[in-house]
Design an enzyme around this catalytic site. Structure first.
Site, short mmCIF file in Angstrom:
data_model
loop_
_atom_site.label_atom_id
_atom_site.label_comp_id
_atom_site.label_asym_id
_atom_site.label_seq_id
_atom_site.Cartn_x
_atom_site.Cartn_y
_atom_site.Cartn_z
N CYS A 163 0.92 -1.47 -0.09
CA CYS A 163 -0.14 -0.01 -0.38
C CYS A 163 1.05 1.52 0.25
CB CYS A 163 -0.61 -0.21 1.34
SG CYS A 163 -1.68 -1.06 1.24
N ARG A 193 -7.98 -4.68 -2.18
CA ARG A 193 -7.76 -3.46 -3.31
C ARG A 193 -8.20 -3.08 -4.25
NH1 ARG A 193 -2.47 -2.77 -1.80
NH2 ARG A 193 -1.53 -4.68 -0.84
C1 BEZ Z 1 0.88 -4.35 1.96
O1 BEZ Z 1 1.89 -4.09 1.86
O2 BEZ Z 1 -0.11 -3.84 1.14
C2 BEZ Z 1 -0.50 -5.65 2.63
C3 BEZ Z 1 0.12 -6.10 3.46
C4 BEZ Z 1 -0.21 -7.43 4.06
C5 BEZ Z 1 -1.84 -7.15 3.88
C6 BEZ Z 1 -2.88 -6.23 2.63
C7 BEZ Z 1 -1.63 -5.17 2.82
#
Ligand code: BEZ
Length: 215
Positions: free
Chosen positions: A55, A132
């Protein structure tokens, strides 16, 4: 991270062509009503959680592309079920760790009302994380494109820019865009399905390219 699906419990109901559900919410840039953005394009995108690696990389890419979206009269709006203080702390951490300002609002959605309305809740996760999701919304408030990515795979911001650009060309020029289209490339036109038109166009009547701009 394992993205293996488990049985879904939250149906996704919104479709391309539906009106985008309106909401008013607190954001990192003050209160925001989606309907207040009518008249311009909006990319509303959800992310699973603040302070996560994928993210963070996505937000920095969106931040760097904000001027390109603005040039398309397109506003970026991020969203997760994290609280406003969490969003603010994350934005500040991104600024101090990576020197990147996040110039677009991030919506807090602690009640998950917005995430539910858009079907953004991850039906397969144990937590209430949003997936997402990306909703491209046109100036009339209509959803024009939707995409979903799993938590483990970051989205392509250049592809989203291309998508908004293509939708605008489609609207403006009454054409369609072929696979991988980028500005300046040939578009495709819909032929009339009549014997005359088909015989004039020849054997490849079902795929007719046209130069842009069309004269
Ligand atoms: C991420 O790196 O964005 C992420 C990692 C684990 C769960 C949800 C998001």
């Amino acid at each position: 991270m394992n993205d293996t699906p488990a049985p879904a419990v939250e149906p996704m109901t919104l479709k391309i062509g539906d009106p985008a559900p309106d909401f008013t919410a607190r954001t990192t840039q003050g209160a925001l009503s989606l309907s207040g953005l009518r008249g311009g394009w909006v990319v509303l995108f959800s992310h699973p959680a603040d302070f996560t690696p994928v993210c963070t990389s996505e937000f920095m890419a969106f931040a760097k592309a904000t001027d390109q979206f603005s040039a398309l009269d397109c506003r970026l709006v991020g969203l997760s079920i994290d609280s406003l203080p969490s969003h603010l702390a994350w934005v500040e951490a991104i600024r101090s760790c990576f020197g990147v300002d996040i110039p677009f609002p991030i919506v807090e959605d602690p009640s998950m009302a917005i995430a539910r309305a858009y079907g953004m809740l991850d039906a397969h996760a144990q937590s209430s994380a949003t997936v997402r999701g990306v909703f491209v919304i046109d100036p009339q408030g209509v959803i024009r494109a939707i995409n979903w990515y799993p938590a483990s795979v970051g989205r392509s911001v250049p592809e989203l820019l291309r998508l908004v650009t293509a939708l605008q060309v489609v609207d403006r020029e009454g054409v369609m865009t072929p696979e991988g289209w980028t500005p300046g490339a040939d578009v495709v036109v819909v032929s009339d399905l009549t014997q005359d038109a088909v015989s004039k166009a020849g054997p490849a009547w079902f795929l007719q390219y046209a130069k842009m701009p069309r004269s």
